[in-house]
Design a protein around this motif. Structure first.
Motif, PDB file in Angstrom:
ATOM      1  N   UNK A 380       0.785  -1.175   0.356  1.00  0.00           N
ATOM      2  CA  UNK A 380      -0.099  -0.192   0.066  1.00  0.00           C
ATOM      3  C   UNK A 380       0.882   1.097   0.304  1.00  0.00           C
ATOM      4  N   UNK A 381       1.979   1.284   0.656  1.00  0.00           N
ATOM      5  CA  UNK A 381       2.695   2.387   0.842  1.00  0.00           C
ATOM      6  C   UNK A 381       3.469   2.598   0.130  1.00  0.00           C
ATOM      7  N   UNK A 382       3.542   1.583  -1.042  1.00  0.00           N
ATOM      8  CA  UNK A 382       4.711   2.025  -2.538  1.00  0.00           C
ATOM      9  C   UNK A 382       4.231   2.007  -3.701  1.00  0.00           C
ATOM     10  N   UNK A 383       2.280   2.228  -3.606  1.00  0.00           N
ATOM     11  CA  UNK A 383       1.495   2.456  -4.329  1.00  0.00           C
ATOM     12  C   UNK A 383       1.627   3.508  -4.247  1.00  0.00           C
ATOM     13  N   UNK A 384       1.043   4.701  -2.767  1.00  0.00           N
ATOM     14  CA  UNK A 384       0.905   5.879  -2.678  1.00  0.00           C
ATOM     15  C   UNK A 384       2.128   6.597  -2.982  1.00  0.00           C
ATOM     16  N   UNK A 385       3.454   6.081  -2.433  1.00  0.00           N
ATOM     17  CA  UNK A 385       3.984   6.455  -2.871  1.00  0.00           C
ATOM     18  C   UNK A 385       4.168   7.198  -4.691  1.00  0.00           C
ATOM     19  N   UNK A 386       3.987   5.652  -5.206  1.00  0.00           N
ATOM     20  CA  UNK A 386       4.236   6.478  -7.303  1.00  0.00           C
ATOM     21  C   UNK A 386       3.027   7.114  -7.188  1.00  0.00           C
ATOM     22  N   UNK A 387       2.137   7.316  -6.434  1.00  0.00           N
ATOM     23  CA  UNK A 387       0.938   7.924  -6.387  1.00  0.00           C
ATOM     24  C   UNK A 387       1.223   9.355  -6.400  1.00  0.00           C
ATOM     25  N   UNK A 388       2.295  10.073  -5.466  1.00  0.00           N
ATOM     26  CA  UNK A 388       2.409  11.291  -5.236  1.00  0.00           C
ATOM     27  C   UNK A 388       3.424  11.564  -6.094  1.00  0.00           C
ATOM     28  N   UNK A 389       4.077  10.579  -6.567  1.00  0.00           N
ATOM     29  CA  UNK A 389       5.587  11.072  -7.632  1.00  0.00           C
ATOM     30  C   UNK A 389       4.381  11.548  -8.780  1.00  0.00           C
ATOM     31  N   UNK A 390       3.524  10.888  -8.732  1.00  0.00           N
ATOM     32  CA  UNK A 390       3.036  11.570  -9.831  1.00  0.00           C
ATOM     33  C   UNK A 390       2.249  12.352  -9.983  1.00  0.00           C
ATOM     34  N   UNK A 391       2.326  12.451  -9.139  1.00  0.00           N
ATOM     35  CA  UNK A 391       1.668  14.145  -9.061  1.00  0.00           C
ATOM     36  C   UNK A 391       2.154  15.214  -8.705  1.00  0.00           C
ATOM     37  N   UNK A 392       3.639  15.328  -8.282  1.00  0.00           N
ATOM     38  CA  UNK A 392       4.519  15.828  -8.755  1.00  0.00           C
ATOM     39  C   UNK A 392       5.844  15.994  -9.737  1.00  0.00           C
ATOM     40  N   UNK A 393       5.044  15.175 -10.494  1.00  0.00           N
ATOM     41  CA  UNK A 393       5.775  14.552 -12.136  1.00  0.00           C
ATOM     42  C   UNK A 393       5.372  16.682 -12.754  1.00  0.00           C
ATOM     43  N   UNK A 394       5.896  17.222 -13.128  1.00  0.00           N
ATOM     44  CA  UNK A 394       6.008  18.332 -14.218  1.00  0.00           C
ATOM     45  C   UNK A 394       5.777  18.157 -15.918  1.00  0.00           C
ATOM     46  N   UNK A 395       6.700  17.748 -16.281  1.00  0.00           N
ATOM     47  CA  UNK A 395       6.991  16.791 -17.999  1.00  0.00           C
ATOM     48  C   UNK A 395       6.688  16.047 -17.638  1.00  0.00           C
ATOM     49  N   UNK A 396       5.490  14.852 -18.198  1.00  0.00           N
ATOM     50  CA  UNK A 396       5.875  13.688 -18.484  1.00  0.00           C
ATOM     51  C   UNK A 396       6.770  12.674 -19.479  1.00  0.00           C
ATOM     52  N   UNK A 397       6.453  13.980 -20.581  1.00  0.00           N
ATOM     53  CA  UNK A 397       7.270  13.639 -21.674  1.00  0.00           C
ATOM     54  C   UNK A 397       9.125  13.223 -21.035  1.00  0.00           C
ATOM     55  N   UNK A 398       9.338  14.210 -20.741  1.00  0.00           N
ATOM     56  CA  UNK A 398      10.357  14.499 -20.261  1.00  0.00           C
ATOM     57  C   UNK A 398      11.263  13.520 -19.277  1.00  0.00           C
TER      58      UNK A 398
END
Length: 476
Positions: A380-398
């Motif tokens: 659960x914590x690892x999935x939440x971590x990927x969610x938080x990092x995804x929210x913080x990503x400014x330019x997904x292609x880069x």
């Protein structure tokens, strides 16, 4: 508490890398039908060759495929396909090297299975250089680090892809028509922020990763393959129609954008982290090499054809995900939904590798009656971590290019050739093989350095208007 507890039949989710506690070394050796073979028997949860092929295809076909047309734009209509072919051939060759070295140490050490980290560690122990032998354990730690970064990077990309594809479909629903011949401008219906969509997907992805058995995951993987095949067929059906004159497209793009191509391409091809876990779960691992080459041949043809046709169809207008260029009609809106379903189920397969590395560390230090609780809590914590990092990503292609340049280059191009030299050098190697391995590692290292620097610079100081994979600008 002994970590051997992680290797018994009650905890078979982690692709056991040692003889189980109940077996003696000689019993582990009896798992081989002959000294030169590599086969296990009696595993009730082993996968068939077809299930393994499904997993192999699924672990390589994801969001990176949809970004390849933009990658070809960054390389040129001639240089792009040729580079994709070369990278594909080299990546598959390196996968074969990894499997060969793993088999070598299985036979040499009487082990039924060794993973990527084990193989690198044993390879360093086999070198004639004493410093490398004394620090061989850092080889395992290095591989584990890059595997975790790469696979969790994939999971972050999936969060953003799912959220923004659903956001686009919902926001354009008021202007979606049955006419698929015109891509007219529509007024978007404002909805909640894409980050809220990510949070909405969070509980469903947490429940999905609670499925810990790779054989059970093959059911989800098959469903993902079906939905993604249907969506890719529909995508191909559109991009082959009325292709514009390609003479206006540059044969070779600027050298400044080529590193972005390299990062995206190696991100798409990087499935090496799943190679040994998939082979370990097979009923007959001797068939794996054939499955590997057949599966990767299919993937390479798919990558090159979609990348070229997508860029030919949309030219300079191509965006970070080719789905953003599709007409605003229900038929092609369904392509986004179908592909998103496939990506949703792919999340669990990509999550399997980092979970296999991280979770045993915590479970081994917990009371035995708390194993399941700790396991599910860490997931659960690892999935939440990927969610938080995804929210913080400014330019997904880069970010895709960055993950590809850093982690994927190391795992797919730099480490395997050096591993082959470390494994077989003391036993005698052809100078041609040594030169070949050195050139492949050098290629990976140059891509690692240049791709990382260019991507970081573009993140800090964008040279042009950003092209977002998670953008809705296709409908503005």
């Amino acid at each position: 508490m002994s970590t051997q507890r992680l290797r018994n039949e009650d905890y078979r989710d982690y692709s056991s890398t040692d003889v189980s506690p109940e077996e003696s070394p000689s019993e582990g050796l009896n798992n081989f039908s002959s000294p030169g073979s590599y086969q296990r028997f009696g595993e009730s949860n082993s996968t068939t060759w077809f299930q393994t092929l499904i997993h192999l295809l699924k672990s390589n076909i994801g969001t990176g495929l949809l970004g390849l047309p933009l990658a070809v734009k960054n390389a040129g209509i001639l240089m792009g396909p040729l580079s994709l072919l070369v990278i594909g051939l080299v990546a598959v060759h390196c996968m074969g090297i990894l499997v060969k070295c793993a088999h070598h140490f299985c036979r040499r050490l009487n082990k039924p299975f060794v993973d990527y980290g084990d193989t690198v560690m044993y390879g360093l122990e086999a070198t004639p250089i004493s410093w490398l032998r004394n620090n061989a354990h850092w080889g395992r730690h290095t591989v584990d680090f890059f595997l975790i970064v790469t696979q969790l990077g994939f999971c972050c990309v999936y969060f953003v892809f799912l959220a923004d594809n659903f956001k686009q479909v919902i926001e354009a629903a008021n202007g979606t028509t049955t006419n698929c011949h015109n891509n007219e401008t529509v007024i978007l219906m404002p909805t909640m922020d894409s980050r809220l969509y990510m949070l909405a997907f969070l509980p469903f992805l947490v429940l999905l990763v609670f499925v810990r058995n790779l054989r059970v995951l093959s059911i989800f993987s098959l469903l993902a393959n079906i939905t993604m095949v249907v969506s890719l067929v529909m995508l191909y059906q559109f991009i082959v129609q009325d292709i514009p004159d390609p003479r206006f497209l540059p044969l070779v793009a600027s050298w400044q954008t080529y590193p972005l191509f390299f990062g995206t391409a190696i991100f798409a091809f990087e499935g090496i982290g799943m190679v040994l876990p998939l082979e370990n779960k097979m009923k007959d691992p001797r068939k794996f090499s054939l499955i590997l080459y057949v599966g990767m041949a299919i993937i390479t043809v798919l990558y090159i054809s979609l990348a070229c046709l997508g860029y030919l169809q949309f030219g300079a207008r191509i965006q970070g995900s080719i789905t953003l260029n599709l007409p605003n009609c229900w038929l092609y809106q369904s392509v986004k939904l179908l592909y998103s379903i496939g990506i949703f189920f792919t999340y669990a397969l990509q999550f399997y590798v980092p979970a296999e590395i991280i979770i045993p560390f915590f479970v081994a230090r917990a009371p035995e009656h708390c194993e399941l609780v700790i396991d599910l809590s860490v997931r659960t914590m690892l999935v939440c971590l990927t969610c938080v990092l995804a929210i913080l990503i400014p330019r997904l292609d880069l970010v895709i290019s960055l993950v590809g340049s850093v982690s994927s280059s190391a795992l797919a191009l730099i480490i395997p050739p050096l591993l082959e030299i470390a494994t077989y050098y003391s036993e005698g190697m052809s100078p041609v093989t040594i030169v070949k391995d050195a050139l492949i590692s050098l290629l990976g290292f140059v891509g690692f350095v240049v791709g990382t620097c260019v991507t970081l610079y573009e993140l800090i100081q964008p040279s042009s208007a950003p092209i977002f994979v998670n953008s809705t600008s296709a409908f503005v």
